[in-house]
Design a protein around this motif. Structure first.
Motif, PDB file in Angstrom:
ATOM      1  N   GLU A  39      -2.387  14.223   4.451  1.00  0.00           N
ATOM      2  CA  GLU A  39      -1.672  15.317   5.095  1.00  0.00           C
ATOM      3  C   GLU A  39      -0.418  15.633   4.285  1.00  0.00           C
ATOM      4  O   GLU A  39       0.236  14.722   3.762  1.00  0.00           O
ATOM      5  N   PRO A  40      -0.089  16.919   4.147  1.00  0.00           N
ATOM      6  CA  PRO A  40       1.114  17.279   3.392  1.00  0.00           C
ATOM      7  C   PRO A  40       2.365  17.047   4.219  1.00  0.00           C
ATOM      8  O   PRO A  40       2.385  17.284   5.421  1.00  0.00           O
ATOM      9  N   VAL A  41       3.397  16.583   3.551  1.00  0.00           N
ATOM     10  CA  VAL A  41       4.686  16.351   4.202  1.00  0.00           C
ATOM     11  C   VAL A  41       5.672  17.451   3.818  1.00  0.00           C
ATOM     12  O   VAL A  41       6.466  17.905   4.642  1.00  0.00           O
ATOM     13  N   GLN A  42       5.606  17.876   2.577  1.00  0.00           N
ATOM     14  CA  GLN A  42       6.514  18.892   2.062  1.00  0.00           C
ATOM     15  C   GLN A  42       5.830  19.615   0.917  1.00  0.00           C
ATOM     16  O   GLN A  42       5.017  19.044   0.196  1.00  0.00           O
ATOM     17  N   ALA A  43       6.164  20.894   0.748  1.00  0.00           N
ATOM     18  CA  ALA A  43       5.624  21.668  -0.365  1.00  0.00           C
ATOM     19  C   ALA A  43       6.620  22.742  -0.755  1.00  0.00           C
ATOM     20  O   ALA A  43       7.323  23.289   0.097  1.00  0.00           O
ATOM     21  N   SER A  44       6.679  23.041  -2.058  1.00  0.00           N
ATOM     22  CA  SER A  44       7.624  24.059  -2.522  1.00  0.00           C
ATOM     23  C   SER A  44       7.243  24.492  -3.930  1.00  0.00           C
ATOM     24  O   SER A  44       6.444  23.847  -4.611  1.00  0.00           O
ATOM     25  N   VAL A  45       7.837  25.600  -4.348  1.00  0.00           N
ATOM     26  CA  VAL A  45       7.660  26.108  -5.706  1.00  0.00           C
ATOM     27  C   VAL A  45       8.780  25.536  -6.576  1.00  0.00           C
ATOM     28  O   VAL A  45       9.943  25.539  -6.180  1.00  0.00           O
ATOM     29  N   ARG A  46       8.411  25.052  -7.774  1.00  0.00           N
ATOM     30  CA  ARG A  46       9.372  24.426  -8.677  1.00  0.00           C
ATOM     31  C   ARG A  46       9.403  25.156 -10.023  1.00  0.00           C
ATOM     32  O   ARG A  46       8.592  26.043 -10.281  1.00  0.00           O
ATOM     33  N   PHE A  47      10.327  24.740 -10.872  1.00  0.00           N
ATOM     34  CA  PHE A  47      10.504  25.298 -12.206  1.00  0.00           C
ATOM     35  C   PHE A  47      10.727  26.812 -12.150  1.00  0.00           C
ATOM     36  O   PHE A  47      10.156  27.572 -12.944  1.00  0.00           O
ATOM     37  N   THR A  48      11.533  27.240 -11.182  1.00  0.00           N
ATOM     38  CA  THR A  48      11.894  28.653 -11.084  1.00  0.00           C
ATOM     39  C   THR A  48      13.144  28.977 -11.890  1.00  0.00           C
ATOM     40  O   THR A  48      13.508  30.144 -12.022  1.00  0.00           O
ATOM     41  N   GLU A  49      13.817  27.931 -12.412  1.00  0.00           N
ATOM     42  CA  GLU A  49      15.034  28.142 -13.186  1.00  0.00           C
ATOM     43  C   GLU A  49      14.699  28.688 -14.576  1.00  0.00           C
ATOM     44  O   GLU A  49      13.537  28.797 -14.942  1.00  0.00           O
ATOM     45  N   ALA A  66       0.842  -1.188   0.000  1.00  0.00           N
ATOM     46  CA  ALA A  66       0.000   0.000   0.000  1.00  0.00           C
ATOM     47  C   ALA A  66       0.885   1.249   0.000  1.00  0.00           C
ATOM     48  O   ALA A  66       1.847   1.338   0.733  1.00  0.00           O
ATOM     49  N   VAL A  67       0.541   2.192  -0.851  1.00  0.00           N
ATOM     50  CA  VAL A  67       1.322   3.415  -0.953  1.00  0.00           C
ATOM     51  C   VAL A  67       1.051   4.308   0.254  1.00  0.00           C
ATOM     52  O   VAL A  67      -0.095   4.550   0.617  1.00  0.00           O
ATOM     53  N   ASN A  68       2.117   4.783   0.882  1.00  0.00           N
ATOM     54  CA  ASN A  68       1.990   5.683   2.022  1.00  0.00           C
ATOM     55  C   ASN A  68       2.115   7.139   1.610  1.00  0.00           C
ATOM     56  O   ASN A  68       1.347   7.985   2.053  1.00  0.00           O
ATOM     57  N   THR A  69       3.113   7.451   0.802  1.00  0.00           N
ATOM     58  CA  THR A  69       3.344   8.829   0.382  1.00  0.00           C
ATOM     59  C   THR A  69       3.510   8.900  -1.130  1.00  0.00           C
ATOM     60  O   THR A  69       3.906   7.929  -1.773  1.00  0.00           O
ATOM     61  N   PHE A  70       3.197  10.053  -1.686  1.00  0.00           N
ATOM     62  CA  PHE A  70       3.384  10.283  -3.108  1.00  0.00           C
ATOM     63  C   PHE A  70       3.622  11.766  -3.333  1.00  0.00           C
ATOM     64  O   PHE A  70       3.216  12.619  -2.546  1.00  0.00           O
ATOM     65  N   LYS A  71       4.280  12.074  -4.439  1.00  0.00           N
ATOM     66  CA  LYS A  71       4.682  13.438  -4.758  1.00  0.00           C
ATOM     67  C   LYS A  71       3.927  13.931  -5.993  1.00  0.00           C
ATOM     68  O   LYS A  71       3.801  13.209  -6.979  1.00  0.00           O
ATOM     69  N   LEU A  72       3.458  15.163  -5.917  1.00  0.00           N
ATOM     70  CA  LEU A  72       2.593  15.717  -6.965  1.00  0.00           C
ATOM     71  C   LEU A  72       3.151  17.051  -7.442  1.00  0.00           C
ATOM     72  O   LEU A  72       3.742  17.812  -6.675  1.00  0.00           O
ATOM     73  N   LEU A  73       2.926  17.341  -8.716  1.00  0.00           N
ATOM     74  CA  LEU A  73       3.299  18.632  -9.301  1.00  0.00           C
ATOM     75  C   LEU A  73       2.115  19.179 -10.076  1.00  0.00           C
ATOM     76  O   LEU A  73       1.452  18.450 -10.817  1.00  0.00           O
ATOM     77  N   THR A  74       1.833  20.466  -9.908  1.00  0.00           N
ATOM     78  CA  THR A  74       0.842  21.145 -10.733  1.00  0.00           C
ATOM     79  C   THR A  74       1.527  22.331 -11.388  1.00  0.00           C
ATOM     80  O   THR A  74       2.270  23.077 -10.744  1.00  0.00           O
ATOM     81  N   PHE A  75       1.276  22.516 -12.701  1.00  0.00           N
ATOM     82  CA  PHE A  75       2.049  23.493 -13.451  1.00  0.00           C
ATOM     83  C   PHE A  75       1.207  24.059 -14.593  1.00  0.00           C
ATOM     84  O   PHE A  75       0.713  23.323 -15.443  1.00  0.00           O
ATOM     85  N   ASN A  76       1.035  25.379 -14.609  1.00  0.00           N
ATOM     86  CA  ASN A  76       0.425  26.071 -15.738  1.00  0.00           C
ATOM     87  C   ASN A  76       1.541  26.361 -16.746  1.00  0.00           C
ATOM     88  O   ASN A  76       2.441  27.159 -16.483  1.00  0.00           O
ATOM     89  N   THR A  77       1.486  25.712 -17.903  1.00  0.00           N
ATOM     90  CA  THR A  77       2.605  25.729 -18.842  1.00  0.00           C
ATOM     91  C   THR A  77       2.583  26.894 -19.836  1.00  0.00           C
ATOM     92  O   THR A  77       3.521  27.044 -20.614  1.00  0.00           O
ATOM     93  N   TRP A  78       1.508  27.685 -19.855  1.00  0.00           N
ATOM     94  CA  TRP A  78       1.410  28.839 -20.765  1.00  0.00           C
ATOM     95  C   TRP A  78       1.602  28.388 -22.199  1.00  0.00           C
ATOM     96  O   TRP A  78       2.486  28.839 -22.899  1.00  0.00           O
ATOM     97  N   GLY A  79       0.725  27.520 -22.648  1.00  0.00           N
ATOM     98  CA  GLY A  79       0.885  26.918 -23.964  1.00  0.00           C
ATOM     99  C   GLY A  79      -0.100  27.401 -24.999  1.00  0.00           C
ATOM    100  O   GLY A  79      -0.675  26.588 -25.736  1.00  0.00           O
ATOM    101  N   LEU A  80      -0.317  28.710 -25.089  1.00  0.00           N
ATOM    102  CA  LEU A  80      -1.242  29.256 -26.078  1.00  0.00           C
ATOM    103  C   LEU A  80      -0.583  29.287 -27.452  1.00  0.00           C
ATOM    104  O   LEU A  80       0.436  29.957 -27.653  1.00  0.00           O
ATOM    105  N   LYS A  81      -1.171  28.586 -28.376  1.00  0.00           N
ATOM    106  CA  LYS A  81      -0.618  28.528 -29.725  1.00  0.00           C
ATOM    107  C   LYS A  81      -0.711  29.899 -30.393  1.00  0.00           C
ATOM    108  O   LYS A  81      -1.725  30.594 -30.280  1.00  0.00           O
TER     109      LYS A  81
END
Length: 464
Positions: A301-311, A10-25
């Motif tokens: 319950e959240p274990v960790q959270a952060s902002v990504r793709f800042t590079e 059984a999975v205990n923890t998992f990691k998720l990412l949500t990202f608005n990619t700004w993909g307007l053609k």
């Protein structure tokens, strides 16, 4: 890998990412190059993300100046997400590339395509099997006359994906991109539309909770913490902000005075940061948090959270006009057995806050929608209908004029005919928008108010 189990499969923890990619053609700058870079980065787990020029500084307590930190020696697990939710993937070409290069790492993938001119731009990549999906298009979603904004034409929606993490555990992932604000206030703010959309999401969340799923709502909700759409999702839907569960309530005034890196690290600002190359022209105090992972805190319950793709992508700029948001979640032990988890029990624990807060949300929603109907909607319908009537009258008046001038100055009759056609066509279009779309929007908003009244009466009589 980011996911872990307890030894029984059984999975205990998992990691998720949500990202608005700004993909307007045809609109978004370097769209294809950026989406390729995003796909390539998601597909690999051994990408060296930080360089001396792009590594985020650490913030030293008690100081306002950032202090640079050394890049990590290994970042192989930084982008090793179990679930990825994307918004604004509007080009089929971009999705096909994402689908192809991410296939090995994410065997379960879905792109939602239902829309008018294009789909809602929502996509999911998952290491977990997808059991079921469905797309709910918001009935209240801007106006067709605002073609230059496009929200109505893409069909803003919430995409629901049921993921199977184990034999006994399922996650209902709701990926959404709500109507954008185009002003801080007034008609162009579209707050009433986003509030209606938040209400629709709340209804869906309640049903998914009753079905026993662990619910996560992610995406670009275009709503700041504390706004009415945010409160509807928090208080009525009973979802908790994963960032605030870890870091406390967001002080929006304090965020305005923070250093740009502080805004990202301490307040998870994902939009309008001056550190984003596509938003560098904005004021520092305009940085805000619009991208979320809201969860059912009874099961997660959240274990960790952060902002990504800042590079930054070399020679191009930031990956998107938004930064991404990532969070790691852990399942809580079930306090109530399945046999005891009746509908009454689930409903009693699903909503957040006192009855007073719940009632206030309902009153605020009714007031906002009613005000929009009585002012903006009525005005929009009236002037469009009058435009149709006047255009029809002017077109009729042009007919004898064209006949007369054709004898005296034949070339001018062509001009009268041309402008008459433009006046007639625009009048007919506005008349149809007033009669068809105006009635459609009015009836949807009336229906929503009746739904809110039903909830109000129940809460007043029986509590939550």
């Amino acid at each position: 890998m980011a996911l872990s189990d307890n030894g029984s499969g059984a999975v205990n923890t998992f990691k998720l990412l949500t990202f608005n990619t700004w993909g307007l053609k045809y609109v978004s700058t370097f769209r294809k190059e950026r989406l390729v870079a995003i796909a390539d980065r998601l597909a690999k787990s051994d990408v060296n993300l930080f360089t001396s020029s792009t590594s985020p500084p650490s913030i030293v307590a008690g100081t306002s100046a950032p202090v640079a930190v050394s890049p990590p020696s290994s970042s192989s697990d930084v982008d090793d997400y179990d679930i990825v939710a994307l918004q604004e993937v509007w080009s089929k070409e971009d999705w096909e590339y994402l689908d192809r290069v991410c296939a090995a790492k994410y065997p379960f993938r879905r792109w939602f395509s239902s829309g008018i001119l294009s789909g809602p731009g929502l996509a999911v990549l998952s290491k977990f099997p997808i059991k079921k999906t469905f797309l709910y298009r918001f009935p209240v979603n801007g106006r067709p006359s605002a073609f230059f904004r496009g929200d109505w034409y893409v069909g803003k929606s919430v995409a629901v994906t049921i993921l199977v993490l184990s034999d006994e555990t399922t996650v209902a992932l709701l990926n959404s991109h709500m109507h954008a604000p185009y002003a801080a206030s007034g008609d162009a703010a579209y707050e009433a539309h986003r509030s209606c959309q938040a209400w629709e999401i709340s209804v869906i969340v309640e049903e998914l909770k009753l079905a026993g799923h662990a619910v996560i709502l992610v995406g670009d909700l275009n709503s700041r913490p504390g706004s009415l759409p945010y409160r509807i999702l928090e208080i009525d839907a009973g979802l908790k902000d994963s960032w605030e569960l870890l870091n406390g309530q967001t002080d929006l005034e304090l965020v305005k005075s923070m250093d740009p890196w502080e805004q990202i690290i301490r307040a998870a600002t994902t939009c309008d940061s001056i550190l984003n190359t596509w938003r560098a022209h904005r004021r520092p105090d305009e940085a805000c948090r619009l991208d979320y992972a809201l969860i059912d805190s009874n099961l997660l319950e959240p274990v960790q959270a952060s902002v990504r793709f800042t590079e930054k992508i070399p020679s191009i700029g930031s990956y998107s006009d938004h930064f991404a948001y990532s969070a790691t979640f852990r399942f809580k032990k079930k306090v109530i057995s399945d046999s005891e988890a009746t509908a009454t029990t689930v409903l009693a624990t699903s909503r957040s806050g006192s009855n007073e807060k719940l009632l206030q949300v309902y009153f605020d929603l009714k007031d906002l929608v009613s005000e929009y109907m009585e002012t903006t909607l009525v005005w929009q319908r009236k002037w469009r209908m009058w435009h149709f009537v006047i255009s029809f009258a002017v077109t009729l008046a042009f007919l004898p004029v064209i006949t007369v001038v054709s004898y005296r100055a034949p070339w001018s009759s062509i001009l009268f005919y041309f402008f008459g056609c433009i006046i007639f066509v625009t009048g007919v279009v506005n008349g149809m928008i007033s009669f068809l779309f105006g009635r459609y929007e009015l009836r949807n908003m009336r229906e929503l108010i009746l739904e809110v009244d039903d909830r109000l009466n129940y809460v007043k009589a029986f509590g939550q």
